[in-house]
Design a protein around this motif. Structure first.
Motif, PDB file in Angstrom:
ATOM      1  N   ARG A  10     -32.220   8.562   8.286  1.00 58.71           N
ATOM      2  CA  ARG A  10     -31.698   7.962   9.529  1.00 58.71           C
ATOM      3  C   ARG A  10     -32.394   8.559  10.744  1.00 58.71           C
ATOM      4  NH1 ARG A  10     -27.136   5.242  11.800  1.00 58.71           N
ATOM      5  NH2 ARG A  10     -27.761   4.951  13.957  1.00 58.71           N
ATOM      6  N   ASP A  50     -34.441   6.441  13.493  1.00 60.22           N
ATOM      7  CA  ASP A  50     -34.139   6.544  14.924  1.00 60.22           C
ATOM      8  C   ASP A  50     -35.375   6.964  15.718  1.00 60.22           C
ATOM      9  OD1 ASP A  50     -31.528   5.768  14.426  1.00 60.22           O
ATOM     10  OD2 ASP A  50     -30.730   7.822  14.507  1.00 60.22           O
ATOM     11  N   GLU A  72     -30.308  -3.376  21.035  1.00 64.48           N
ATOM     12  CA  GLU A  72     -29.458  -3.073  19.889  1.00 64.48           C
ATOM     13  C   GLU A  72     -28.858  -4.365  19.340  1.00 64.48           C
ATOM     14  OE1 GLU A  72     -26.215   0.242  18.517  1.00 64.48           O
ATOM     15  OE2 GLU A  72     -26.468  -0.139  20.660  1.00 64.48           O
ATOM     16  N   PRO A  87     -25.755  -5.520  17.212  1.00 64.05           N
ATOM     17  CA  PRO A  87     -24.490  -4.997  16.675  1.00 64.05           C
ATOM     18  C   PRO A  87     -24.163  -5.550  15.296  1.00 64.05           C
ATOM     19  CG  PRO A  87     -24.070  -6.654  18.364  1.00 64.05           C
ATOM     20  CD  PRO A  87     -25.561  -6.448  18.311  1.00 64.05           C
ATOM     21  N   ASP A 105     -26.355   0.016   9.310  1.00 66.60           N
ATOM     22  CA  ASP A 105     -25.875   1.211  10.003  1.00 66.60           C
ATOM     23  C   ASP A 105     -26.439   1.274  11.417  1.00 66.60           C
ATOM     24  OD1 ASP A 105     -24.628   1.914   7.622  1.00 66.60           O
ATOM     25  OD2 ASP A 105     -26.304   3.159   6.969  1.00 66.60           O
ATOM     26  N   SER A 106     -27.605   0.678  11.602  1.00 68.58           N
ATOM     27  CA  SER A 106     -28.264   0.624  12.904  1.00 68.58           C
ATOM     28  C   SER A 106     -29.268  -0.517  12.852  1.00 68.58           C
ATOM     29  CB  SER A 106     -28.998   1.941  13.193  1.00 68.58           C
ATOM     30  OG  SER A 106     -29.670   1.875  14.433  1.00 68.58           O
ATOM     31  N   TRP A 137     -32.031  -2.905  15.540  1.00 67.84           N
ATOM     32  CA  TRP A 137     -32.646  -3.121  16.847  1.00 67.84           C
ATOM     33  C   TRP A 137     -33.532  -4.353  16.755  1.00 67.84           C
ATOM     34  CZ3 TRP A 137     -31.371  -0.150  21.000  1.00 67.84           C
ATOM     35  CH2 TRP A 137     -30.611   0.991  20.704  1.00 67.84           C
ATOM     36  N   LEU A 174     -33.788  -2.852  10.813  1.00 68.79           N
ATOM     37  CA  LEU A 174     -32.449  -2.410  10.470  1.00 68.79           C
ATOM     38  C   LEU A 174     -32.494  -1.268   9.469  1.00 68.79           C
ATOM     39  CD1 LEU A 174     -30.923  -3.559   7.547  1.00 68.79           C
ATOM     40  CD2 LEU A 174     -31.748  -5.641   8.622  1.00 68.79           C
ATOM     41  N   LYS A 214     -29.889   0.879   6.713  1.00 70.71           N
ATOM     42  CA  LYS A 214     -28.605   0.941   6.023  1.00 70.71           C
ATOM     43  C   LYS A 214     -28.746   1.888   4.839  1.00 70.71           C
ATOM     44  CE  LYS A 214     -24.951  -1.842   3.994  1.00 70.71           C
ATOM     45  NZ  LYS A 214     -24.539  -3.205   3.610  1.00 70.71           N
ATOM     46  N   ASN A 221     -34.624   0.904   4.976  1.00 70.95           N
ATOM     47  CA  ASN A 221     -34.701   0.033   6.140  1.00 70.95           C
ATOM     48  C   ASN A 221     -35.483  -1.225   5.822  1.00 70.95           C
ATOM     49  OD1 ASN A 221     -37.570   0.651   6.985  1.00 70.95           O
ATOM     50  ND2 ASN A 221     -36.680   2.689   7.148  1.00 70.95           N
TER      51      ASN A 221
END
Length: 168
Positions: free
Chosen positions: A92, A96, A113, A115, A119-120, A122, A138, A140, A144
């Protein structure tokens, strides 16, 4: 595009193949069993890029779909966390860091971002976008996916990312 090149190069390793669903027969030399092809089925892809959705290109981490809509395509690139050379538990933080690099290369507001995707997530949402090119990155679990599209718009690109994330 400048913003996807850095992400793709930084994440250019893959996972082994499993099984896939394609709406039409892929051309010779294409392997519909790569894991990236499993993330969105042919029938699902047709909602976004038009029927028939055909797998046009594969590699160990890439599945490229061509659709019935003029100039419509989508690429799904899957990167398993353990295959990126990143120490276990640091996946992660690595993702990031890659996103921060993308933001630094982009104009303000071009990396936004997304939503409720993984988990994240963009998205690349360009203001001046004559080619109708978009991307969603993305993360998860420890893996990714990067989704890139042309000719279908940002919202459809996010829709593909939601489907892919649901299978991670």
């Amino acid at each position: 595009m400048r913003t996807t090149t850095g992400m793709i190069l930084a994440l250019a390793t893959v996972a082994p193949a499993l099984a896939a669903d394609g709406a039409a027969q892929p051309p010779a030399g294409v392997d519909p069993n790569v894991i990236a092809c499993q993330k969105v089925t042919g029938a699902e892809m047709e909602r976004f890029i038009g029927a028939p959705a055909t797998i046009r290109e594969t590699s160990a981490n890439l599945c490229s779909w061509q659709g019935g809509k003029a100039d419509a395509y989508a690429q799904v690139m899957y990167f398993a966390g353990e295959s990126q050379g990143v120490p276990a538990g640091s996946e992660r933080a690595y993702f990031d860091q890659m996103i921060e690099g993308q933001k630094a290369q982009a104009k303000p507001g071009e990396i936004v971002e997304v939503p409720d995707v993984g988990d994240s997530a963009w998205g690349l949402k360009l203001g001046q976008n004559e080619t109708d090119y978009y991307a969603v990155y993305l993360f998860k679990g420890k893996d990714n996916i990067t989704i890139t599209t042309n000719g279908i718009g940002y919202d459809a690109t996010v829709g593909i990312a939601r489907l892919a994330a649901s299978r991670m």
